[in-house]
Write a protein that holds these residues in place. Structure first.
Motif, PDB file in Angstrom:
ATOM      1  N   LEU A  86      -7.621  13.067  -9.708  1.00 32.11           N
ATOM      2  CA  LEU A  86      -6.737  12.317  -8.818  1.00 32.11           C
ATOM      3  C   LEU A  86      -7.532  11.369  -7.927  1.00 32.11           C
ATOM      4  O   LEU A  86      -7.232  10.183  -7.832  1.00 32.11           O
ATOM      5  CB  LEU A  86      -5.931  13.288  -7.937  1.00 32.11           C
ATOM      6  CG  LEU A  86      -5.103  12.607  -6.847  1.00 32.11           C
ATOM      7  CD1 LEU A  86      -3.905  11.906  -7.449  1.00 32.11           C
ATOM      8  CD2 LEU A  86      -4.647  13.610  -5.798  1.00 32.11           C
ATOM      9  N   SER A  87      -8.559  11.917  -7.308  1.00 35.13           N
ATOM     10  CA  SER A  87      -9.281  11.074  -6.355  1.00 35.13           C
ATOM     11  C   SER A  87      -9.961   9.922  -7.084  1.00 35.13           C
ATOM     12  O   SER A  87     -10.003   8.806  -6.575  1.00 35.13           O
ATOM     13  CB  SER A  87     -10.280  11.902  -5.548  1.00 35.13           C
ATOM     14  OG  SER A  87     -11.211  12.506  -6.392  1.00 35.13           O
ATOM     15  N   ALA A  97      -7.239   1.440  -6.303  1.00 36.89           N
ATOM     16  CA  ALA A  97      -7.142   0.679  -5.064  1.00 36.89           C
ATOM     17  C   ALA A  97      -8.291  -0.303  -4.929  1.00 36.89           C
ATOM     18  O   ALA A  97      -8.289  -1.145  -4.043  1.00 36.89           O
ATOM     19  CB  ALA A  97      -7.152   1.640  -3.881  1.00 36.89           C
ATOM     20  N   LEU A 114       1.509   2.348  -3.378  1.00 38.06           N
ATOM     21  CA  LEU A 114       0.371   3.029  -4.009  1.00 38.06           C
ATOM     22  C   LEU A 114       0.276   4.466  -3.502  1.00 38.06           C
ATOM     23  O   LEU A 114       0.015   5.398  -4.272  1.00 38.06           O
ATOM     24  CB  LEU A 114      -0.918   2.257  -3.706  1.00 38.06           C
ATOM     25  CG  LEU A 114      -2.158   2.753  -4.444  1.00 38.06           C
ATOM     26  CD1 LEU A 114      -1.924   2.734  -5.951  1.00 38.06           C
ATOM     27  CD2 LEU A 114      -3.363   1.897  -4.095  1.00 38.06           C
ATOM     28  N   VAL A 115       0.510   4.641  -2.219  1.00 31.36           N
ATOM     29  CA  VAL A 115       0.470   5.994  -1.661  1.00 31.36           C
ATOM     30  C   VAL A 115       1.540   6.860  -2.324  1.00 31.36           C
ATOM     31  O   VAL A 115       1.305   7.992  -2.720  1.00 31.36           O
ATOM     32  CB  VAL A 115       0.676   5.968  -0.130  1.00 31.36           C
ATOM     33  CG1 VAL A 115       0.852   7.377   0.406  1.00 31.36           C
ATOM     34  CG2 VAL A 115      -0.504   5.285   0.540  1.00 31.36           C
ATOM     35  N   SER A 118      -0.425  13.053  -7.932  1.00 36.07           N
ATOM     36  CA  SER A 118      -1.014  14.316  -7.506  1.00 36.07           C
ATOM     37  C   SER A 118      -0.193  15.479  -8.046  1.00 36.07           C
ATOM     38  O   SER A 118      -0.714  16.489  -8.498  1.00 36.07           O
ATOM     39  CB  SER A 118      -1.068  14.335  -5.986  1.00 36.07           C
ATOM     40  OG  SER A 118      -0.954  15.631  -5.497  1.00 36.07           O
ATOM     41  N   VAL A 159      -7.151   7.304  -7.937  1.00 33.72           N
ATOM     42  CA  VAL A 159      -6.652   6.611  -6.750  1.00 33.72           C
ATOM     43  C   VAL A 159      -7.696   5.631  -6.226  1.00 33.72           C
ATOM     44  O   VAL A 159      -7.403   4.488  -5.890  1.00 33.72           O
ATOM     45  CB  VAL A 159      -6.268   7.635  -5.662  1.00 33.72           C
ATOM     46  CG1 VAL A 159      -6.024   6.940  -4.339  1.00 33.72           C
ATOM     47  CG2 VAL A 159      -5.045   8.407  -6.077  1.00 33.72           C
ATOM     48  N   ARG A 160      -8.935   6.098  -6.188  1.00 40.14           N
ATOM     49  CA  ARG A 160      -9.985   5.236  -5.645  1.00 40.14           C
ATOM     50  C   ARG A 160     -10.137   3.969  -6.474  1.00 40.14           C
ATOM     51  O   ARG A 160     -10.197   2.871  -5.952  1.00 40.14           O
ATOM     52  CB  ARG A 160     -11.298   6.017  -5.596  1.00 40.14           C
ATOM     53  CG  ARG A 160     -12.236   5.547  -4.510  1.00 40.14           C
ATOM     54  CD  ARG A 160     -13.511   6.346  -4.469  1.00 40.14           C
ATOM     55  NE  ARG A 160     -14.145   6.484  -5.769  1.00 40.14           N
ATOM     56  CZ  ARG A 160     -14.282   7.631  -6.426  1.00 40.14           C
ATOM     57  NH1 ARG A 160     -13.833   8.745  -5.893  1.00 40.14           N
ATOM     58  NH2 ARG A 160     -14.859   7.685  -7.610  1.00 40.14           N
ATOM     59  N   GLY A 203       0.540   7.646  -5.734  1.00 44.60           N
ATOM     60  CA  GLY A 203      -0.567   8.595  -5.652  1.00 44.60           C
ATOM     61  C   GLY A 203      -0.046  10.010  -5.465  1.00 44.60           C
ATOM     62  O   GLY A 203      -0.511  10.964  -6.096  1.00 44.60           O
ATOM     63  N   LYS A 204       0.961  10.137  -4.616  1.00 45.74           N
ATOM     64  CA  LYS A 204       1.528  11.465  -4.369  1.00 45.74           C
ATOM     65  C   LYS A 204       2.178  12.014  -5.634  1.00 45.74           C
ATOM     66  O   LYS A 204       2.051  13.194  -5.967  1.00 45.74           O
ATOM     67  CB  LYS A 204       2.561  11.396  -3.248  1.00 45.74           C
ATOM     68  CG  LYS A 204       1.964  11.239  -1.856  1.00 45.74           C
ATOM     69  CD  LYS A 204       3.078  11.294  -0.833  1.00 45.74           C
ATOM     70  CE  LYS A 204       2.673  10.776   0.533  1.00 45.74           C
ATOM     71  NZ  LYS A 204       1.686  11.570   1.232  1.00 45.74           N
ATOM     72  N   ARG A 222       0.821  -1.195   0.000  1.00 43.97           N
ATOM     73  CA  ARG A 222       0.000   0.000   0.000  1.00 43.97           C
ATOM     74  C   ARG A 222       0.865   1.259   0.000  1.00 43.97           C
ATOM     75  O   ARG A 222       0.538   2.265  -0.619  1.00 43.97           O
ATOM     76  CB  ARG A 222      -0.856  -0.022   1.263  1.00 43.97           C
ATOM     77  CG  ARG A 222      -2.066   0.840   1.170  1.00 43.97           C
ATOM     78  CD  ARG A 222      -2.804   0.713   2.479  1.00 43.97           C
ATOM     79  NE  ARG A 222      -3.706   1.835   2.629  1.00 43.97           N
ATOM     80  CZ  ARG A 222      -4.931   1.842   2.137  1.00 43.97           C
ATOM     81  NH1 ARG A 222      -5.380   0.819   1.477  1.00 43.97           N
ATOM     82  NH2 ARG A 222      -5.693   2.893   2.305  1.00 43.97           N
ATOM     83  N   ASP A 243      -3.498  20.593 -10.345  1.00 45.78           N
ATOM     84  CA  ASP A 243      -4.635  20.983  -9.526  1.00 45.78           C
ATOM     85  C   ASP A 243      -5.843  20.061  -9.625  1.00 45.78           C
ATOM     86  O   ASP A 243      -6.835  20.295  -8.966  1.00 45.78           O
ATOM     87  CB  ASP A 243      -5.082  22.393  -9.922  1.00 45.78           C
ATOM     88  CG  ASP A 243      -4.514  23.412  -8.963  1.00 45.78           C
ATOM     89  OD1 ASP A 243      -3.873  22.979  -7.989  1.00 45.78           O
ATOM     90  OD2 ASP A 243      -4.716  24.611  -9.194  1.00 45.78           O
ATOM     91  N   ASP A 244      -5.724  19.026 -10.467  1.00 43.51           N
ATOM     92  CA  ASP A 244      -6.940  18.268 -10.779  1.00 43.51           C
ATOM     93  C   ASP A 244      -7.275  17.250  -9.702  1.00 43.51           C
ATOM     94  O   ASP A 244      -7.045  16.048  -9.843  1.00 43.51           O
ATOM     95  CB  ASP A 244      -6.781  17.586 -12.133  1.00 43.51           C
ATOM     96  CG  ASP A 244      -8.118  17.374 -12.771  1.00 43.51           C
ATOM     97  OD1 ASP A 244      -9.140  17.380 -12.035  1.00 43.51           O
ATOM     98  OD2 ASP A 244      -8.164  17.202 -13.999  1.00 43.51           O
ATOM     99  N   TYR A 245      -7.833  17.749  -8.627  1.00 47.31           N
ATOM    100  CA  TYR A 245      -8.135  16.920  -7.462  1.00 47.31           C
ATOM    101  C   TYR A 245      -9.176  15.865  -7.774  1.00 47.31           C
ATOM    102  O   TYR A 245      -9.086  14.716  -7.354  1.00 47.31           O
ATOM    103  CB  TYR A 245      -8.604  17.834  -6.331  1.00 47.31           C
ATOM    104  CG  TYR A 245      -9.227  17.136  -5.157  1.00 47.31           C
ATOM    105  CD1 TYR A 245      -8.495  16.222  -4.411  1.00 47.31           C
ATOM    106  CD2 TYR A 245     -10.536  17.414  -4.783  1.00 47.31           C
ATOM    107  CE1 TYR A 245      -9.061  15.599  -3.317  1.00 47.31           C
ATOM    108  CE2 TYR A 245     -11.099  16.790  -3.701  1.00 47.31           C
ATOM    109  CZ  TYR A 245     -10.367  15.878  -2.964  1.00 47.31           C
ATOM    110  OH  TYR A 245     -10.936  15.259  -1.879  1.00 47.31           O
TER     111      TYR A 245
END
Ligand code: ADP
Ligand code: MG
Lengths: 218, 563
Positions: A209-210, A217, A191-192, A199, A213-214, A195-196, A188, A204-206
């Motif tokens: 990204l979310s 996982a 993956l983190v 990001s 990532v979702r 993910g960073k 994990r 800026d594309d939150y």
């Protein structure tokens, strides 16, 4: 396939044992999954050895050539080899058709497209496009987990994917991330970390990204 | 600290893990660090001691503030859901990050040794300089180590989240007046006792302690949080012969299990008009009342108070007329001073033991520390009166001694440094009292006459600014009142950060130390005043006999050699 079979080949540590063995014996059962039929610096098309036998979407593949080239499968398609003969619907299951009309399968081919993301040299994985594209008729292998791990240690492969317009970027990212996760033993923390990096790459594309990532996982 | 090349051409710090990098800041306003994503913001406490590793210097700094930040409003509008742990991990340190404000306090050239010690900060580190937890060596390099040859360094605690001792320089501490501040129950008395122990143990000053609540001489209460309180040792128990207990209330002192070395009596003739003048606030005297006291004094001299109090109520007006004083004022003065007659220690004539001030002076001259216990006499009036009378005369004697020393310049004439401890200091040193009480004078004249103060107070804002600015070292436990915080930081530069640090100290056993005796401000967890400390101070009462013998032997060997 000039130098690859030689045991002194410095690249041999990036080849899976089994592929070396097979290359050496050149026996009938080969381990490759496809053969390059179209090639450019940034992407290549290969014909799968077996109908419906292409590597999966997002899989890391390696093309045997002087410098082994690494790519990610971003499209798989199956079609008729005769331009004027489109397959038609028969209303039967595949098993029934194979019994009654085996010849129609002879006319079908599965091909796949891979995005070139780098190559392997003496020092290890290189996250730069190869100087020369893969040669036509080179064999394509699925990368071993070791190779994937070595290649995905940094975030450059994600940058390659993001920089390409032709591919379904987010979907491919997700598929590739899931592949690499598996190669990293489901770690994990990895993956983190990715993910960073992602990001950062996405700026800026939150929202994007979310979502990535979702789903990666999941 | 020097960096070491690790063979790959990459220089690696020898300190622990990086906790962040410097991203912005200025010399005046302090620096900002982006906290490393692996660090938990909750570990960054205000007052923490960290080191910024610049290219040429190490900057020793204090954490003064922290802030949550995000580079994207979107994230804040749609925070990840509670169960979305992964996304939160991904965001942390990237889209959402933590900024920690640092205040560099000292800088030291890298690889510097001894003579090139820490210096004031005149530069700032470059972008992305690494920030690291301070290590034991850093602390020792800056604050010194207890057990040095001159017995200069005395440990009073350790930095937040560290076990390394922080020392204060006792020589510098004794040189000037000092303050111990904090709300009630934050550990002032414990801190004071510690500081006194340091002064006595390393013999850097002889002490006169006006012990209002009987906490310094023999046995003091320690709150335990439960209903049963325990006791801690007083100075007499730790230092035996080197401490003498004087008592205004011998009965109470005896009841606590110790025979006072001396009982204190004060005769009316020892009280001067100035002593009464300093009680103005406490007695609610108006200036004309004090004026009339001077009139009485003009005629009766030393016997003025005795004479005045000898008058019975109705006769006072008559008496006023005789001496030409305003009758109303003198009646008021008389009525109020009658309160003094209630004090059992006030006597008509000098006691057969001789003058108490002379006794105290004898002890101090012999280097024996004097704790003056008030026993049940806990009224402010009593405390002010006695502390003033005694300190005034002791100070006079010190002035004479010093003058003699200045004229003879013989080392044997040099007076011993004296430190006078007073509690509720704002009563002595508020702007109006500071001009009248002897304590104001002592604080202002600094070390000229070898007398300095240790003021203990929970309301530093009540103390005169001029006096505050003369206070060398300030040891401050938690303060909430903005005015008090401001007062404690009077005359300290770059205090913005320290303000928040002060307000966020733990409510017990934590303190900010600033000033003359420490090279940089530092937040400490106060040294535990308990069994280990007693031993460190050389008190072996509670040590098992076998171990005690071993220790004594070791000491004897050290003194006389092994054979
Ligand atoms: N250095 C210390 N060692 C042990 N206990 C301490 C120390 N400092 C504070 N305490 C605890 O805090 C309580 C309050 O301290 P105290 O000095 O009496 O506060 P204050 O004088 O400020 O009212 C003590 O009774 C003790 O339990
Ligand atoms: Mg107290």
């Amino acid at each position: 396939m000039s130098t690859i079979g030689e045991s002194s080949n410095p690249l041999s540590r990036f080849m899976s044992d089994e592929s070396n063995a097979i290359n050496a014996s050149s026996g009938p059962e080969r381990s490759h999954v496809g053969e390059v039929v179209e090639s450019s610096t940034t992407e290549l098309v290969a014909e799968a050895r077996q109908l419906h036998g292409a590597p999966s979407f997002g899989q890391f593949v390696r093309v045997d050539s002087e410098v082994p080239i690494v790519g990610i499968v971003f499209n798989v398609f199956t079609h008729s080899i005769e331009p004027n003969r489109r397959p038609t619907a028969y209303g039967k299951t595949e098993d029934e058709l194979r019994l009654e009309q085996p010849q129609i399968f002879e006319l079908l081919r599965t091909e796949f497209q891979a995005l070139v993301i780098g190559y392997l040299d003496e020092m290890g994985p290189v996250q730069i496009l190869p100087p020369q594209p893969a040669r036509i008729h080179s064999f394509v292998h699925v990368c071993s987990e070791d190779q994937i791990r070595a290649f995905t240690h940094t975030d450059d492969y994600m940058r390659c994917i993001l920089n390409t317009v032709k591919v379904p970027t987010d979907e491919l990212l997700i598929a590739a991330l899931r592949q690499t996760m598996r190669a990293h033993g489901g770690d994990r923390a990895y993956l983190v970390r990715m993910g960073k990096e992602l990001s950062r790459l996405l700026g800026d594309d939150y929202d994007r990204l979310s979502s990535i990532v979702r789903r990666a996982a999941y | 600290m020097a960096k070491r090349e690790n063979g790959t051409g990459v220089y690696k710090s020898l300190r622990g893990q990086e906790i962040g990098v410097i991203t912005r800041g200025s010399l005046v306003e302090g620096l900002e660090m982006k906290l490393d994503a692996r660090q938990n913001i909750e570990d960054m406490k205000a007052g923490k001691f960290v080191v910024i590793e610049g290219d040429k210097n190490d900057f020793f700094s204090m954490v003064t503030d922290m802030r949550l930040d995000a580079n994207n409003q979107e994230v804040l509008l749609h925070p990840p859901r509670q169960e979305d742990e992964l996304l939160r991990q991904v965001l942390s340190g990237t889209s959402t990050y933590n900024i920690v404000s640092l205040r560099p306090m000292l800088m030291m050239p890298k690889g510097a040794d001894g003579d090139e010690g820490p210096r004031p900060v005149k530069a700032i580190p470059s972008h992305f300089s690494q920030v690291q937890d301070a290590m034991e060596e850093d602390v020792a390099k800056i604050f010194g180590r207890e057990g040095d040859e001159q017995g200069k360094y005395f440990s009073i605690g350790s930095p937040l989240d560290m076990d390394t001792p922080v020392c204060i320089d006792m020589v510098r501490f004794a040189e000037r007046s000092n303050g111990i501040f904090g709300k009630t129950g934050t550990g002032k008395s414990f801190l004071t006792r510690l500081a006194l122990c340091g002064l006595i143990h390393f013999d850097k000053a002889v002490n006169l302690i006006f012990d209002m609540h009987n906490e310094y001489g023999f046995k003091a209460m320690k709150e335990t949080g439960q209903s049963n309180s325990t006791f801690v040792k007083g100075l007499k128990q730790l230092f035996g012969e080197r401490v003498a207990i004087f008592s205004l209330d011998p009965q109470s002192t005896r009841a606590r299990g110790v025979q006072p070395d001396h009982e204190v009596y004060i005769s009316y003739d020892q009280v001067t008009v100035d002593d009464v003048a300093t009680l103005q606030d406490e007695l609610k005297l108006n200036p004309t009342a004090v004026e009339s006291a001077y009139l009485v004094y003009a005629i009766y001299k030393d016997r003025w108070l005795r004479t005045l109090l000898a008058q019975e109520g109705p006769d006072v007006e008559e008496f006023a007329k005789e001496i030409g004083a305003h009758p109303g004022s003198l009646v008021a003065l008389h009525r109020k001073l009658k309160r003094l007659e209630n004090f059992p220690f006030m006597v008509q004539k000098g006691h057969e033991d001789g003058d108490v001030v002379d006794r105290i002076m004898e002890y101090l001259d012999r280097g024996i520390n004097v704790v003056l216990e008030f026993g049940q006499q806990t009224s402010m009036l009593c405390y002010l009166l006695v502390a003033n009378i005694i300190s005034r005369r002791i100070h006079e004697m010190y002035v004479k001694k010093s003058e003699r020393f200045y004229s003879t310049q013989k080392p044997e004439d040099q007076p011993r440094q004296l430190m006078i401890t007073i509690e509720e200091a704002h009563k002595f040193l508020n702007p109006s009292a500071a001009k009248q009480t002897i304590f104001g004078t002592i604080a202002r004249e600094m070390r000229k006459y070898y007398v300095s103060l240790l003021v203990v107070d929970q309301r530093p804002s009540g103390i005169d600014d001029e006096v505050l600015s003369q206070i060398g070292t300030r040891i401050t436990a938690l303060l909430n009142d903005e005015k008090d915080i401001q007062a404690v930081l009077t005359g300290v530069s770059g205090t913005d950060g320290l303000r928040s640090v002060l307000a966020s100290l733990d409510s017990k056993q934590q303190a900010l130390v600033i000033g003359h005796a420490v090279p940089m401000p530092v937040v400490i967890k106060t040294r535990e005043y308990g069994a280990q400390f007693y031993r460190d101070m050389g008190c072996l009462d509670d040590v098992p006999p076998a171990e005690r013998r071993a220790q004594v032997e070791k000491k004897t060997n050290a003194l006389y050699g092994d054979n």
